[in-house]
Design an enzyme around this catalytic site. Structure first.
Site, PDB file in Angstrom:
ATOM      1  N   LYS A 191       0.837  -1.211   0.000  1.00  0.00           N
ATOM      2  CA  LYS A 191       0.000   0.000   0.000  1.00  0.00           C
ATOM      3  C   LYS A 191       0.866   1.253   0.000  1.00  0.00           C
ATOM      4  CE  LYS A 191      -1.851   1.627   4.108  1.00  0.00           C
ATOM      5  NZ  LYS A 191      -1.487   3.039   4.262  1.00  0.00           N
ATOM      6  N   ASN A 192       1.860   1.289   0.887  1.00  0.00           N
ATOM      7  CA  ASN A 192       2.628   2.515   1.063  1.00  0.00           C
ATOM      8  C   ASN A 192       3.603   2.786  -0.076  1.00  0.00           C
ATOM      9  OD1 ASN A 192       1.210   2.917   3.364  1.00  0.00           O
ATOM     10  ND2 ASN A 192       2.902   2.531   4.786  1.00  0.00           N
ATOM     11  N   ARG A 234      -4.702  10.341   4.392  1.00  0.00           N
ATOM     12  CA  ARG A 234      -3.483  11.125   4.604  1.00  0.00           C
ATOM     13  C   ARG A 234      -2.647  11.219   3.322  1.00  0.00           C
ATOM     14  NH1 ARG A 234      -0.401  14.486   7.951  1.00  0.00           N
ATOM     15  NH2 ARG A 234       1.759  14.004   7.628  1.00  0.00           N
ATOM     16  N   CYS A 254      -5.852   7.958   9.221  1.00  0.00           N
ATOM     17  CA  CYS A 254      -6.041   7.296  10.515  1.00  0.00           C
ATOM     18  C   CYS A 254      -5.802   8.293  11.646  1.00  0.00           C
ATOM     19  CB  CYS A 254      -5.045   6.149  10.666  1.00  0.00           C
ATOM     20  SG  CYS A 254      -5.466   4.699   9.706  1.00  0.00           S
ATOM     21  N   ARG A 281      -0.858  15.090  12.994  1.00  0.00           N
ATOM     22  CA  ARG A 281      -0.121  14.681  11.796  1.00  0.00           C
ATOM     23  C   ARG A 281       0.004  15.893  10.877  1.00  0.00           C
ATOM     24  NH1 ARG A 281      -2.030   8.813   9.662  1.00  0.00           N
ATOM     25  NH2 ARG A 281       0.011   8.809   8.692  1.00  0.00           N
ATOM     26  N   PRO A 282       0.896  16.821  11.242  1.00  0.00           N
ATOM     27  CA  PRO A 282       1.029  18.039  10.449  1.00  0.00           C
ATOM     28  C   PRO A 282       1.691  17.760   9.096  1.00  0.00           C
ATOM     29  CG  PRO A 282       2.645  18.014  12.221  1.00  0.00           C
ATOM     30  CD  PRO A 282       1.828  16.779  12.379  1.00  0.00           C
ATOM     31  N   ILE A 283       1.659  18.758   8.198  1.00  0.00           N
ATOM     32  CA  ILE A 283       2.331  18.602   6.900  1.00  0.00           C
ATOM     33  C   ILE A 283       3.375  19.705   6.702  1.00  0.00           C
ATOM     34  CG2 ILE A 283       0.473  17.319   5.758  1.00  0.00           C
ATOM     35  CD1 ILE A 283      -0.276  19.999   4.355  1.00  0.00           C
ATOM     36  N   ASP A 284       3.843  20.260   7.841  1.00  0.00           N
ATOM     37  CA  ASP A 284       4.813  21.356   7.748  1.00  0.00           C
ATOM     38  C   ASP A 284       6.083  20.953   6.983  1.00  0.00           C
ATOM     39  OD1 ASP A 284       5.067  19.632   9.994  1.00  0.00           O
ATOM     40  OD2 ASP A 284       6.530  20.969  10.907  1.00  0.00           O
ATOM     41  N   LEU A 285       6.533  19.713   7.148  1.00  0.00           N
ATOM     42  CA  LEU A 285       7.777  19.296   6.486  1.00  0.00           C
ATOM     43  C   LEU A 285       7.589  19.207   4.972  1.00  0.00           C
ATOM     44  CD1 LEU A 285       8.888  16.522   9.037  1.00  0.00           C
ATOM     45  CD2 LEU A 285       9.650  18.891   8.922  1.00  0.00           C
ATOM     46  N   ASP A 327       4.062   0.733  12.121  1.00  0.00           N
ATOM     47  CA  ASP A 327       2.878   0.045  11.585  1.00  0.00           C
ATOM     48  C   ASP A 327       2.770  -1.397  12.074  1.00  0.00           C
ATOM     49  OD1 ASP A 327       2.097   2.289  10.261  1.00  0.00           O
ATOM     50  OD2 ASP A 327       2.709   1.634   8.265  1.00  0.00           O
ATOM     51  N   ILE A 335       7.006   7.269  17.011  1.00  0.00           N
ATOM     52  CA  ILE A 335       6.723   7.958  15.739  1.00  0.00           C
ATOM     53  C   ILE A 335       5.426   8.770  15.806  1.00  0.00           C
ATOM     54  CG2 ILE A 335       6.389   7.655  13.234  1.00  0.00           C
ATOM     55  CD1 ILE A 335       9.146   6.783  14.142  1.00  0.00           C
ATOM     56  N   ARG A 393      -9.110  -0.574   4.006  1.00  0.00           N
ATOM     57  CA  ARG A 393      -8.263   0.532   3.530  1.00  0.00           C
ATOM     58  C   ARG A 393      -6.882   0.023   3.141  1.00  0.00           C
ATOM     59  NH1 ARG A 393      -7.028   4.949   7.262  1.00  0.00           N
ATOM     60  NH2 ARG A 393      -5.539   5.065   5.570  1.00  0.00           N
TER      61      ARG A 393
HETATM   62  C1  UD1 Z   1       3.910   6.880   6.337  1.00  0.00           C
HETATM   63  C2  UD1 Z   1       3.077   5.640   6.109  1.00  0.00           C
HETATM   64  C3  UD1 Z   1       2.481   5.159   7.426  1.00  0.00           C
HETATM   65  C4  UD1 Z   1       3.585   4.965   8.470  1.00  0.00           C
HETATM   66  C5  UD1 Z   1       4.457   6.220   8.576  1.00  0.00           C
HETATM   67  C6  UD1 Z   1       5.662   6.028   9.478  1.00  0.00           C
HETATM   68  C7  UD1 Z   1       2.273   5.952   3.847  1.00  0.00           C
HETATM   69  C8  UD1 Z   1       1.124   6.194   2.944  1.00  0.00           C
HETATM   70  N1  UD1 Z   1       2.014   5.955   5.178  1.00  0.00           N
HETATM   71  O1  UD1 Z   1       3.033   7.893   6.827  1.00  0.00           O
HETATM   72  O2  UD1 Z   1       1.819   3.915   7.196  1.00  0.00           O
HETATM   73  O3  UD1 Z   1       2.998   4.695   9.722  1.00  0.00           O
HETATM   74  O4  UD1 Z   1       4.938   6.597   7.268  1.00  0.00           O
HETATM   75  O5  UD1 Z   1       6.435   4.967   9.034  1.00  0.00           O
HETATM   76  O6  UD1 Z   1       3.382   5.725   3.403  1.00  0.00           O
HETATM   77  N2  UD1 Z   1       5.439  14.772  10.671  1.00  0.00           N
HETATM   78  C9  UD1 Z   1       5.490  16.134  10.958  1.00  0.00           C
HETATM   79  N3  UD1 Z   1       5.380  17.010   9.920  1.00  0.00           N
HETATM   80  C10 UD1 Z   1       5.225  16.601   8.625  1.00  0.00           C
HETATM   81  C11 UD1 Z   1       5.184  15.213   8.352  1.00  0.00           C
HETATM   82  C12 UD1 Z   1       5.283  14.323   9.393  1.00  0.00           C
HETATM   83  O7  UD1 Z   1       5.622  16.526  12.109  1.00  0.00           O
HETATM   84  O8  UD1 Z   1       5.141  17.446   7.726  1.00  0.00           O
HETATM   85  C13 UD1 Z   1       5.504  13.804  11.783  1.00  0.00           C
HETATM   86  C14 UD1 Z   1       4.198  13.017  11.926  1.00  0.00           C
HETATM   87  O9  UD1 Z   1       3.244  13.729  12.667  1.00  0.00           O
HETATM   88  C15 UD1 Z   1       4.658  11.756  12.603  1.00  0.00           C
HETATM   89  C16 UD1 Z   1       6.072  11.545  12.031  1.00  0.00           C
HETATM   90  O10 UD1 Z   1       6.471  12.810  11.490  1.00  0.00           O
HETATM   91  O11 UD1 Z   1       4.725  11.950  13.993  1.00  0.00           O
HETATM   92  C17 UD1 Z   1       6.160  10.469  10.974  1.00  0.00           C
HETATM   93  O12 UD1 Z   1       5.322  10.786   9.900  1.00  0.00           O
HETATM   94  P1  UD1 Z   1       5.652  10.390   8.394  1.00  0.00           P
HETATM   95  O13 UD1 Z   1       6.924   9.616   8.313  1.00  0.00           O
HETATM   96  O14 UD1 Z   1       5.515  11.616   7.578  1.00  0.00           O
HETATM   97  O15 UD1 Z   1       4.451   9.403   8.090  1.00  0.00           O
HETATM   98  P2  UD1 Z   1       3.491   9.421   6.846  1.00  0.00           P
HETATM   99  O16 UD1 Z   1       4.268   9.706   5.606  1.00  0.00           O
HETATM  100  O17 UD1 Z   1       2.284  10.209   7.144  1.00  0.00           O
END
Ligand code: UD1
Length: 423
Positions: free
Chosen positions: A22-23, A92, A116, A121-125, A305, A327, A397
Site C-alpha cells: 500500500k505505502n 493522509r 487514521c 499529523r502536520p504537513i509542515d515538512l 505500523d 513515531i 483501507r
Molecule cells: C507513512 C506511512 C504510514 C507509516 C508512517 C511512518 C504511507 C502512505 N504511510 O506515513 O503507514 O505509519 O509513514 O512509518 O506511506 N510529521 C510532521 N510534519 C510533517 C510530516 C510528518 O511533524 O510534515 C511527523 C508526523 O506527525 C509523525 C512523524 O512525522 O509523527 C512520521 O510521519 P511520516 O513519516 O511523515 O508518516 P506518513 O508519511 O504520514
C-alpha cells in the site's frame, strides 16, 4: 455496523501470497500525475486507499482501470491542479499529490489531509520542502495554495525523516530545474520503490534508501511499466497472526529482509523464521517468550505500523514486553480493545507494558485505525469462542482480502450477515 464474527482458538497452517505494498502504491500513483502518460502498475493491491488515490487522479482529469492486480493509469488529460476537499479528507496520502501537481503545473491547491487518527499529523515538512525549491505557500480559508513559476535546485535538511515529506520532495524535485539534495531523508523501502518508478519514467535519482537522496531534475519523462514491491506490513500481519495462534505459514512473493526487526522479535520469542527465495516461512509453538522491549523507529528500526500487530502476537507470551511508540503520539487505541479479550496491558504516555496472560477470552471489540483493527482481529483469532469485531472498513483501507487469506489458513471468520460456522 458491519461486523466480522470469529471463532478463535485454533492454530493456523498454510500458504498465503503477499500483495503489493500500500505505502509504495500510493506515492507511485501520485507520481503518475507528474507527466501526462500511460503507466502500467503491476502488483497493485485492491484496497480502498488505492481506490481513493485513483479517484483523485480521475477528479484531476485522468483515467484509472484495474484488471486483476494491474492498474493502467492514463494521466495525459490531467488538467486540474486542485484536489477536491472531500477526497483530501479521506486519506493522509492525498497530500502526496502536492509535489506532482506543483511539478507539472507550477501550482497545487489542497486542503488538510485526513487519514487514521494517530494524533497530530502536520504537513509542515512537506510544505517546507517545496518552499525550499522556490514554491510560495499561502494558507487561505482552509485551502493550501502552492505556486512556483519554476522550482529550483537546493540542499535541504529534513527536521525528521518523514516518509511522506521525503516522497513529496522527490516528486517535486523530479520536475525542478537543477539538483535537489534531500538530507535526513526517510530510508523506508517504499522510498526506494518510488525512486524505482520515477527512474522508470526517466528521472535521475541517486541514494534512495539512504539518508541522502539526490534528484537531478528536469529529465524528460515518459510512459512506464512498474511492479510494486511486496507489502512488508501485510507480511508482518500474517506472521504475527500465526505467532499468536501457533501453527506454521509460508508467505510467497515477499521479502523478509524488509522487516528484519520484526523477524528478530519473532525469533527471540521462539518462532522459527526462514527466508527461501521469495518465500518466508514461520513456525510457532506456544507459548511464546516475551520480548523485553520494543521501540518503534524510522526504517531500519522497528516499524510503527507493526507495533499493534506485534502487541497482539505477544499477549499470551511468557513474561512482559514493553512497547515504546516514538513515531506517532496516539498509537495505542488498540490497547483498550485488546484488554476486552483479557489482555493485561498498562500504558504510561508513549509506552505500553504487556504482561503475558495464559488465556484470552472472546469479546466484542473495534479497531479505530487500520493496524488497530488488524491487531484486534489477531486477538480474536487467539480467543477460544465467538468474538465480534467492528470497524472493519479500516481493514479494507490497507489489506487486500485479509479475511480470505486468514480463512485459507484455517481461521473461522465470517461476515456477520452470512455467519454460519460448521458445528
Ligand atoms: C507513512 C506511512 C504510514 C507509516 C508512517 C511512518 C504511507 C502512505 N504511510 O506515513 O503507514 O505509519 O509513514 O512509518 O506511506 N510529521 C510532521 N510534519 C510533517 C510530516 C510528518 O511533524 O510534515 C511527523 C508526523 O506527525 C509523525 C512523524 O512525522 O509523527 C512520521 O510521519 P511520516 O513519516 O511523515 O508518516 P506518513 O508519511 O504520514
Amino acid at each position: 455496523m458491519e461486523a466480522l464474527v470469529i471463532r478463535g482458538g485454533s492454530p493456523l497452517y498454510g500458504t498465503v501470497e503477499i500483495n503489493g505494498a500500500k505505502n509504495a502504491a500510493l506515492p507511485i500513483l501520485a507520481a503518475t500525475v507528474l507527466h501526462g502518460g500511460v503507466y502500467l502498475l503491476q502488483n497493485c493491491p485492491d484496497i480502498t486507499d488505492v481506490a481513493m488515490a485513483a479517484e483523485i487522479i480521475e477528479a484531476l482529469g485522468g483515467r484509472v482501470r484495474r484488471a486483476g492486480k494491474t492498474l493502467t493509469v492514463d494521466t495525459r488529460e490531467v488538467s486540474a491542479w486542485t484536489v477536491p476537499a472531500e477526497l483530501m479528507a479521506r486519506m493522509r496520502a492525498s497530500v502526496l499529490f502536492l509535489g506532482p501537481l506543483l511539478g507539472r503545473f507550477g501550482r497545487a491547491v489542497l486542503t488538510a489531509p485526513g487519514g487514521c487518527p494517530l494524533g497530530k499529523r502536520p504537513i509542515d515538512l512537506h510544505l517546507d520542502a517545496v518552499t525550499q525549491m522556490g514554491a510560495v505557500v499561502t494558507l487561505q480559508e482552509g485551502e493550501i495554495l502552492c505556486e512556483a513559476s519554476a522550482l529550483h535546485g537546493c540542499t535541504m535538511d529534513l527536521l525528521f525523516p518523514s516518509v511522506g515529506a521525503t516522497e513529496n520532495a522527490m516528486l517535486a524535485a523530479t520536475a525542478c530545474r537543477g539538483t535537489v539534495v534531500i538530507r535526513n531523508a526517510a530510508r523506508e523501502p517504499e522510498i526506494s520503490d518510488l525512486a524505482g518508478f520515477l527512474c522508470a519514467m526517466g528521472a535521475e535519482i541517486c541514494g534512495a534508501g539512504t539518508g541522502t537522496v539526490t534528484v537531478t531534475g528536469g529529465r524528460p519523462l515518459g510512459d512506464a511499466v512498474y511492479r510494486v514491491l511486496p507489502d512488508r506490513i501485510e507480511t508482518a500481519t500474517y506472521l504475527c497472526a500465526v505467532a499468536g495462534c501457533g501453527g506454521s505459514i509460508t508467505l510467497t512473493h515477499t521479502d523478509g529482509s524488509l522487516l528484519l526487526p520484526v523477524l528478530e522479535v519473532l525469533s527471540n520469542a521462539g518462532c522459527r523464521v526462514e527466508q527461501q527465495g521469495d518465500c518466508l516461512k514461520l513456525q510457532a509453538q506456544l507459548p511464546l517468550r516475551a520480548s523485553g522491549s520494543i521501540e518503534t523507529a524510522p526504517y531500519p528500526g522497528f516499524p510503527t505500523d507493526a507495533q499493534a500487530l506485534m502487541m497482539a502476537a505477544l499477549l499470551r507470551a511468557e513474561g512482559s514486553t514493553r512497547f515504546s511508540e516514538t513515531i506517532f503520539e496516539r498509537r495505542f487505541s488498540h490497547v483498550e480493545q485488546l484488554r476486552r479479550f483479557g489482555a493485561e496491558i498498562e500504558t504510561a504516555g508513549p509506552t505500553a507494558l504487556v504482561r503475558g496472560v495464559r488465556w484470552l477470552h472472546p469479546a466484542e471489540a473495534a479497531g479505530s485505525d487500520l493496524r488497530a483493527a488488524a491487531a484486534v482481529l489477531l486477538a480474536a483469532l487467539q480467543a477460544p469462542g465467538i468474538s465480534r469485531i467492528y470497524g472493519i472498513k479500516h481493514l479494507h483501507r490497507g489489506y487486500d482480502n485479509l479475511e480470505g487469506g486468514l480463512r485459507s489458513l484455517g481461521a473461522e471468520i465470517a461476515r456477520e450477515y452470512d455467519w454460519k460456522f460448521p458445528a
